[in-house]
Design a protein around this motif. Structure first.
Motif, PDB file in Angstrom:
ATOM      1  N   MET A 128       0.828  -1.200   0.000  1.00  0.00           N
ATOM      2  CA  MET A 128       0.000   0.000   0.000  1.00  0.00           C
ATOM      3  C   MET A 128       0.868   1.258   0.000  1.00  0.00           C
ATOM      4  O   MET A 128       0.616   2.204  -0.762  1.00  0.00           O
ATOM      5  CB  MET A 128      -0.919  -0.007   1.224  1.00  0.00           C
ATOM      6  CG  MET A 128      -1.868   1.186   1.314  1.00  0.00           C
ATOM      7  SD  MET A 128      -2.700   1.268   2.923  1.00  0.00           S
ATOM      8  CE  MET A 128      -3.443  -0.357   2.981  1.00  0.00           C
ATOM      9  N   VAL A 129       1.893   1.253   0.842  1.00  0.00           N
ATOM     10  CA  VAL A 129       2.776   2.422   0.925  1.00  0.00           C
ATOM     11  C   VAL A 129       3.549   2.594  -0.387  1.00  0.00           C
ATOM     12  O   VAL A 129       3.668   3.700  -0.919  1.00  0.00           O
ATOM     13  CB  VAL A 129       3.740   2.287   2.115  1.00  0.00           C
ATOM     14  CG1 VAL A 129       4.786   3.401   2.085  1.00  0.00           C
ATOM     15  CG2 VAL A 129       2.972   2.320   3.422  1.00  0.00           C
ATOM     16  N   ASN A 130       4.069   1.497  -0.926  1.00  0.00           N
ATOM     17  CA  ASN A 130       4.795   1.574  -2.193  1.00  0.00           C
ATOM     18  C   ASN A 130       3.903   2.098  -3.308  1.00  0.00           C
ATOM     19  O   ASN A 130       4.332   2.899  -4.149  1.00  0.00           O
ATOM     20  CB  ASN A 130       5.354   0.204  -2.566  1.00  0.00           C
ATOM     21  CG  ASN A 130       6.570  -0.182  -1.735  1.00  0.00           C
ATOM     22  OD1 ASN A 130       7.287   0.684  -1.238  1.00  0.00           O
ATOM     23  ND2 ASN A 130       6.793  -1.478  -1.573  1.00  0.00           N
ATOM     24  N   SER A 131       2.650   1.666  -3.319  1.00  0.00           N
ATOM     25  CA  SER A 131       1.722   2.086  -4.364  1.00  0.00           C
ATOM     26  C   SER A 131       1.408   3.575  -4.270  1.00  0.00           C
ATOM     27  O   SER A 131       1.061   4.203  -5.273  1.00  0.00           O
ATOM     28  CB  SER A 131       0.419   1.277  -4.280  1.00  0.00           C
ATOM     29  OG  SER A 131       0.664  -0.100  -4.497  1.00  0.00           O
ATOM     30  N   SER A 132       1.503   4.129  -3.081  1.00  0.00           N
ATOM     31  CA  SER A 132       1.226   5.551  -2.901  1.00  0.00           C
ATOM     32  C   SER A 132       2.388   6.429  -3.351  1.00  0.00           C
ATOM     33  O   SER A 132       2.280   7.654  -3.345  1.00  0.00           O
ATOM     34  CB  SER A 132       0.908   5.839  -1.431  1.00  0.00           C
ATOM     35  OG  SER A 132       2.082   5.757  -0.637  1.00  0.00           O
ATOM     36  N   GLY A 133       3.498   5.811  -3.727  1.00  0.00           N
ATOM     37  CA  GLY A 133       4.659   6.578  -4.157  1.00  0.00           C
ATOM     38  C   GLY A 133       5.625   6.916  -3.043  1.00  0.00           C
ATOM     39  O   GLY A 133       6.641   7.570  -3.275  1.00  0.00           O
ATOM     40  N   LYS A 134       5.332   6.483  -1.823  1.00  0.00           N
ATOM     41  CA  LYS A 134       6.242   6.711  -0.704  1.00  0.00           C
ATOM     42  C   LYS A 134       7.287   5.602  -0.660  1.00  0.00           C
ATOM     43  O   LYS A 134       7.138   4.549  -1.276  1.00  0.00           O
ATOM     44  CB  LYS A 134       5.479   6.762   0.620  1.00  0.00           C
ATOM     45  CG  LYS A 134       4.317   7.738   0.636  1.00  0.00           C
ATOM     46  CD  LYS A 134       4.736   9.160   0.367  1.00  0.00           C
ATOM     47  CE  LYS A 134       3.544  10.106   0.420  1.00  0.00           C
ATOM     48  NZ  LYS A 134       3.923  11.498   0.090  1.00  0.00           N
ATOM     49  N   LEU A 135       8.336   5.833   0.123  1.00  0.00           N
ATOM     50  CA  LEU A 135       9.435   4.886   0.241  1.00  0.00           C
ATOM     51  C   LEU A 135       9.461   4.270   1.634  1.00  0.00           C
ATOM     52  O   LEU A 135       9.297   4.970   2.632  1.00  0.00           O
ATOM     53  CB  LEU A 135      10.772   5.586  -0.033  1.00  0.00           C
ATOM     54  CG  LEU A 135      10.896   6.264  -1.410  1.00  0.00           C
ATOM     55  CD1 LEU A 135      12.203   7.024  -1.510  1.00  0.00           C
ATOM     56  CD2 LEU A 135      10.797   5.236  -2.519  1.00  0.00           C
ATOM     57  N   ILE A 136       9.679   2.978   1.680  1.00  0.00           N
ATOM     58  CA  ILE A 136       9.712   2.255   2.952  1.00  0.00           C
ATOM     59  C   ILE A 136      11.103   2.331   3.583  1.00  0.00           C
ATOM     60  O   ILE A 136      12.115   2.107   2.919  1.00  0.00           O
ATOM     61  CB  ILE A 136       9.338   0.773   2.738  1.00  0.00           C
ATOM     62  CG1 ILE A 136       7.886   0.638   2.279  1.00  0.00           C
ATOM     63  CG2 ILE A 136       9.566  -0.041   4.017  1.00  0.00           C
ATOM     64  CD1 ILE A 136       6.866   0.984   3.328  1.00  0.00           C
TER      65      ILE A 136
END
Length: 545
Positions: A128-136
């Protein structure tokens, strides 16, 4: 004309009273400081005000910002308050700050227990986070199980290597803090008091090198780093008169070729000054510098609403300090305080409502991120003409090189995992779209100010030509009704201008997300109504009688 001197005089006094009242309230909140002030340790308002001047930057470069998703971190995913709705609300709050990093202090308990349901849940949230364009960013928090069942140092290291290999191969994070703080792991080591290797910086250095190599072997594009408690750099009572363990550990870490960054966890004045002193004394050996954790105090006195104004100043100081030491990333830790200073509820419904709230420090952090993307100071009047870089003379990585590396962070590979070293289109949108001002309230405020000026100038013009201001009445209405309408119109117009000026002052500099979204529409409904009313009244006042 209906705008007579008495009306203007009364309006001016009203405006002056409002301004004085707001100024008094602001100063009262600004003077509030936490209890139990320890000189040289506790961050107070006067000290923060002083550092705003001392660390004020003369130039700005893009950096990375983020915060931990605490509802997912440590053993919290097993808490009855961490329902999917609550976790989504937590992640949504972090995303709304505008930062490009989301940190997971991921507990390994699910893997130790072969809990496939929880493992799958972690995977869904990462996706979900990756899909939002954010970085883990993964920070190794080990496993809560080890607190009840500690391991020998040798076995603990073996388990550690397996843990980072598993998580790195599954999630391919942008960054992996493989050692979050050496002292964090001490309660999980059974032979802590009998094995001298546990306190040996070289032993930890060898472990760190093995951890970095392991992560890179399964996720070569992941940036690997370590972090230390900045307070203990020069205040560890166990090393009086000697070089502290944390200093020794960082010196050893800086020699590891496949380690990308060193981090500092800052929670007090000593942490700020210790970080600055270490970088001045030893440099960073070409490694990037991260402020991997930070807040204005420790966990004991955080849930205190009187800290609200202090934390607003603190987030500015943290940002200025990060620029001062040429940091690549800043991650404030106690992200729940972005939602509320209340003690978190013990039920899921309460937590869901908790994460719908926002505190002043949330909006200040949001403002810091948006202004950094624009590469402009938070307050240009406080920016000195020269930078005090002499205190960190041995920090070898320049601001320009960090600007380049921060603006060209990662690219999406065909596997969908972040890759270091090239520009990411998704991050360019989330962290760089402010270049054209699309994420700033400046455009909205500018339009309102322009319309207001036009109305004022037009009103004066018509007044000087003898034009009468009135509401359109039915044909044949009495003259007295027309003038009463004019009077009410004048009062409403002046009052609307006063309210709008106050609204503009309060809202100036906030990102566009402050004005949009369902929650923002509800929050700003009175302001929007006033603006619409002013536009309508302004059009009516420009009609000739």
């Amino acid at each position: 004309m209906i705008f007579n001197r008495r009306l203007l005089r009364g309006t001016s006094l009203l405006l002056l009273g409002v301004l004085l009242l707001s100024s008094t309230a602001s100063e009262s909140a600004r003077g509030a400081t936490p209890n139990q002030v320890i000189p040289g340790i506790t961050e107070t308002q006067p000290w923060l005000d002083q550092q705003l001047v001392q660390w004020a930057p003369s130039s700005i470069y893009n950096m990375n910002f983020g915060a931990p998703a605490l509802a997912l971190s440590y053993g919290n995913i097993y808490a009855n308050t961490s329902t999917p709705q609550v976790i989504n609300a937590d992640l949504g709050m972090i995303e709304q700050t505008g930062g490009n990093l989301v940190r997971f202090d991921m507990s390994y308990d699910a893997w130790l227990a072969s809990d496939t349901k929880t493992i799958q849940a972690f995977g869904n949230y990462v996706q979900m986070v990756n899909s939002s364009g954010k970085l883990i960013v993964i920070a190794d928090s080990s496993a809560e199980r080890y607190r009840s069942f500690p391991q020998t140092w040798d076995n603990f290291q073996l388990a550690w290597l397996q843990r980072v290999k598993t998580l790195a191969s599954l999630y391919h994070p942008y960054a992996y803090i493989v050692v979050k703080e050496p002292g964090w792991y001490y309660p999980m080591i059974s032979d802590l008091k009998t094995n001298p290797a546990v306190y040996d910086a070289n032993s930890w250095g060898n472990l760190t090198q093995a951890l970095a190599t392991t992560v890179k072997s399964v996720s070569p594009n992941t940036r690997v780093g370590v972090s230390v408690a900045a307070f203990d750099l020069y205040n560890d009572s166990a090393y009086q008169g000697k070089v502290s363990f944390n200093v020794q550990f960082l010196q050893r870490a800086e020699k590891i070729s496949n380690l990308d960054f060193i981090g500092f966890d800052i929670y007090d004045i000593a942490g700020f000054l210790g970080t600055q002193h270490f970088l001045s004394q030893y440099g960073n050996a070409g490694k990037a510098v991260w402020i991997a954790e930070a807040w204005s105090g420790d966990q004991i006195n955080l849930s205190d609403p009187s800290r609200a104004q202090l934390d607003v100043t603190w987030i500015q100081v943290l940002y200025y300090f990060a620029l001062h030491v040429h940091a690549e990333a800043v991650l404030p830790f106690y992200s729940d305080l972005l939602a509320s200073y209340e003690t978190p509820p013990t039920n899921a419904a309460g937590m869901l409502q908790f994460y719908q709230q926002r505190t002043p420090v949330f909006y200040e952090f949001q403002k810091v991120i948006s202004t950094n993307a624009l590469e402009v100071p938070l307050n240009s009047t406080t920016i000195s003409s020269t930078t005090s870089s002499s205190t960190v003379s041995n920090v070898t990585q320049s601001a320009s090189s960090l600007s380049s590396s921060a603006s060209s962070l990662v690219s999406a590979t065909s596997s969908g995992q972040p890759s270091a070293g090239s520009t990411s289109s998704s991050i360019a949108v989330s962290n760089g779209s402010n270049k054209n001002g699309s994420n700033s309230s400046a455009a909205l405020v500018g339009v309102v100010v322009l319309v207001g000026l036009v109305l004022i100038v037009a009103g004066i013009f018509f007044a000087r030509r003898g034009a009468s201001l009135h509401l359109p009445l039915q044909q044949g209405a009495k003259q007295g009704n027309a003038y009463r309408s004019e009077g009410l119109l004048a009062v409403g117009f002046v009052f609307g201008v006063i309210v709008s000026v106050g609204y503009i002052v309060l809202a100036w500099g906030l990102p566009l997300s402050y004005y949009t979204g369902s929650d923002a529409l509800v929050r700003n409904a009175p302001g929007y109504a006033v603006l619409v009313a002013i536009l309508a009244i302004g059009l009516l006042t420009l009609r000739r009688r």
